[in-house]
Scaffold this active site. Structure first.
Site, mmCIF file in Angstrom:
data_model
loop_
_atom_site.group_PDB
_atom_site.id
_atom_site.type_symbol
_atom_site.label_atom_id
_atom_site.label_comp_id
_atom_site.label_asym_id
_atom_site.label_seq_id
_atom_site.Cartn_x
_atom_site.Cartn_y
_atom_site.Cartn_z
ATOM 1 N N GLU A 49 56.076 29.448 58.344
ATOM 2 C CA GLU A 49 55.591 30.445 57.381
ATOM 3 C C GLU A 49 54.788 29.767 56.254
ATOM 4 O O GLU A 49 55.229 28.751 55.708
ATOM 5 C CB GLU A 49 56.808 31.170 56.785
ATOM 6 C CG GLU A 49 56.452 32.317 55.850
ATOM 7 C CD GLU A 49 57.700 32.932 55.209
ATOM 8 O OE1 GLU A 49 58.763 32.281 55.208
ATOM 9 O OE2 GLU A 49 57.599 34.058 54.707
ATOM 10 N N LYS A 122 54.877 40.920 57.436
ATOM 11 C CA LYS A 122 56.317 40.806 57.151
ATOM 12 C C LYS A 122 56.864 42.121 56.603
ATOM 13 O O LYS A 122 56.360 42.646 55.604
ATOM 14 C CB LYS A 122 56.526 39.676 56.143
ATOM 15 C CG LYS A 122 57.954 39.280 55.865
ATOM 16 C CD LYS A 122 57.962 37.991 55.000
ATOM 17 C CE LYS A 122 59.359 37.491 54.710
ATOM 18 N NZ LYS A 122 59.316 36.171 54.015
ATOM 19 N N CYS A 166 60.405 35.146 58.838
ATOM 20 C CA CYS A 166 61.462 34.684 57.935
ATOM 21 C C CYS A 166 62.534 35.740 57.605
ATOM 22 O O CYS A 166 63.374 35.997 58.443
ATOM 23 C CB CYS A 166 60.840 34.112 56.672
ATOM 24 S SG CYS A 166 61.964 32.995 55.763
#
Lengths: 307, 307
Positions: A49, A122, A166
Site C-alpha cells: 500500500e 479502499k 489494508c
C-alpha cells in the site's frame, strides 16, 4: 460467472520494501524488485500500500494532498510501462486525486499489455493515532456512477482478482463479497506496523491477529491470499510521536489458509510462490461452505448494531 | 444493548471427551469432568457437540431418530441438575425432537440455578461423506415464531453468550451477527475429525484451517472463542467406510485470536482459562472494526452468488 475458474499453475509474487519520501527513489526500488520477480517467473506481482511514498498519514497536513495523482497519471503510467515491458499483471497502489476535494487510497491493476484492468478504491478507512486516514481518503463508493459495486473483483489474464486494501482485511464481509462475485485470489496491499512503545507481547498479538484474520478469509472462502506489507521505521513528521515500525511479514497463503511463504519483519523481500489454481475448486467440492450459507437469516448484517 | 458489557475475570472451561453409544455412559464421563472443572473454579463450562452419544451422522438410518429428545427432556434435566448443584453456567448439546418430523442439533444453556437460559438450533447444516447431517437436522429457523432471529445470543449471569454449533464456525456471517447483537463470547460445541484415509499433510491443513477460521472470528469481532471438540475413533456403523478420527484440539482464544489453551488430538481434557472480559472493550477502542463497517455496501451478502 459462467466463465469456468482459471486453472493450472500461477507463479505470484509479493514485494516487501521500505518507502522513501521521494517517489522516484521508491519507484526505482520497486522496479528493481519487480524486474527480479518477473525474471524469476512471477506472472502476477503485488506491491504494498502507498509504495511510492512514506506512509504519510501519521499527521494531518493539507500540503500532503500534493502527493496525490490522477489515474492515469505519472505513477500509473510508469507502472503500466513496467507491466507491459515484463508482460506481467501488476497490482500497484496510488494516492488518487479523483477531483479537488475527493481523494482515494486506490489499488490499480495493470494487464500484461500495460492497460489498466481495473481499480479498487479502499472501502474501509481507518483512523487511529498515527493512522489518520479519514483525513485523506474518501471511502470507495458503495455503488459507482456506472452501477458497479465498490466490492467488485477485477478480471485479468491471470484470473479474477479480489483486490482490497489494508484496513479492509479486518472485514470478513469484504472478502465474502469478493468471493461471491467469483474472485479467485484475495489481495491486500498493506501498510501496517507497531507503535514502537507497545509491549513486545502486545506487538506479537497484533502481528499474529493480522496474519490470522486474513488466513481466516482464505479458509472461509476457499481462496488464496496475497498480502504484501511495508517495512522500515518511519518517524512521525512533527516529531511529537514515536513513529511507526512497519512490521513486514508479507505472506501468501493457500485456500485452506496454509502459509506458503512469509517474509520477516525488516528485510526487503520478493516473496514468490507457485499457486495451484485447481485447489480452490477441489476444496469447494468437499468443504462446500458457499452451498450452505443462510442468506434467509443474514439480513441484520446490514445493520450497524442489532440493538 | 444499553447494558454495559460484563467486566472482570471469568474462569471458563471446555470439556473434551470421547462419546459412547450409551447415553448414561457418556453423561457419566461428562459429569465427572464437569464436577472437576467446577471444583477447579470454572463458572462457565462448555461441552462438545452431541456429547451424549457417538457421532451418529456417519450413516442415514431412521432408527437413529429414537436418540432424539425433547427440551426439556431426560438429558436436559440431568444437565440442569448438574448446573444447579455446581452453581455454574453450562452449555450442553442435544439431538432435539421438536415435533415428529422436525429434529434439530441444539445447544442448550443452563443457568446457575438450573433454569434453561436459552437454546440455539444449529443454523448451517453440513452434508458430506461421513457427516450426513442434512438427513437428521432441520436448520434452525431464520426467524422463530416469537420473532427472534436464529442468530441470537443467550443472556446469562456470566455474560451474553454467542452460542453456535460446529459447521457454523466456517461462516463469518454467523459470528458477526452474534457480535452485532452484543455477544461477549463466541462458543462452538464441535464434532469434527479426519477421514482416516486422508494424507497427513491434508489432515494437518484441515485441523489448522479449523483453528484458524475460528481465531479469525475472534480477531474480526474482538471476542474470545471457546471451541470444545470430540476425541476418539468411531467406526462407520455399517462397516463400509473407514470411520472418523475426531481430532480434539479443543481450544480457547482471546479477543485478538491469541490461543490461551489448546488440547491435544486424543486426550480427555478439561481446558480451563481465566478470561479478562475487559479486554474486548479495550481492544475495540483502538482497533474499532465495528465503527467502520460499510453497511451501505454489504447488501449483496444476502445473495447466494453475485452472478
Amino acid at each position: 460467472m459462467s466463465t469456468p475458474p482459471t486453472s493450472g499453475l500461477l507463479q505470484v509474487a509479493a514485494i516487501q520494501q521500505t518507502g522513501s519520501s521521494d517517489k522516484q527513489t521508491s519507484l526505482a526500488t520497486t522496479e528493481r524488485l519487480v524486474r527480479k520477480a518477473a525474471g524469476d517467473g512471477a506472472r502476477l506481482i503485488v506491491l504494498q500500500e502507498l509504495h511510492t511514498t512514506l506512509y504519510f498519514c501519521q499527521t494531518e497536513d493539507t500540503a500532503i494532498f500534493d502527493l496525490a495523482e490522477p489515474i492515469p497519471g505519472p505513477t500509473s503510467e510508469r507502472l503500466s510501462l513496467l507491466a507491459a515491458e515484463l508482460g506481467i499483471v501488476l497490482v500497484g497502489s496510488i494516492f488518487e486525486r479523483r477531483m479537488n476535494g475527493v481523494y482515494h487510497n486506490t489499488a490499480v491493476v495493470f494487464e500484461t499489455d500495460g492497460a489498466i484492468a481495473g481499480i479498487y478504491r479502499k472501502m474501509h478507512i481507518p483512523d487511529d493515532p498515527g493512522f489518520y486516514e479519514k483525513f485523506y481518503f474518501t471511502p470507495g463508493d458503495a455503488v459507482f456512477n456506472n452501477g458497479i459495486s465498490g466490492f467488485t473483483p477485477i478480471d485479468t489474464s491471470v484470473g479474477r482478482l479480489g483486490v482490497m486494501v489494508c484496513w479492509d482485511q479486518w472485514y470478513p464481509e469484504a472478502a465474502r463479497l469478493m468471493a461471491l462475485a467469483g474472485a479467485e485470489l484475495l489481495i491486500y496491499p498493506t501498510a501496517i506496523g507497531w507503535d514502537v512503545t507497545d509491549e513486545p507481547a502486545e506487538q506479537a498479538r497484533q502481528l499474529d491477529a493480522w496474519v490470522t484474520v486474513q488466513r481466516g478469509h482464505a479458509v472461509a472462502n476457499n481462496l488464496p491470499v496475497i498480502a504484501p506489507n511495508r517495512i522500515g521505521i518511519e518517524a512521525q513528521p512533527n516529531g511529537q510521536g514515536d513513529g511507526i515500525r512497519f512490521w513486514g511479514n508479507s505472506f501468501i497463503c493457500g485456500p485452506q489458509g496454509e502459509v506458503l511463504a512469509r517474509a520477516d519483519d525488516s528485510s526487503e523481500t520478493i516473496l514468490s510462490v507457485t499457486l495451484d489454481r485447481n485447489r480452490s475448486e477441489s476444496i469447494r467440492r468437499i468443504w462446500p461452505y458457499l452451498r450452505d450459507r443462510r442468506i434467509d437469516a443474514y439480513s441484520d448484517i446490514l445493520k450497524r448494531v442489532r440493538d
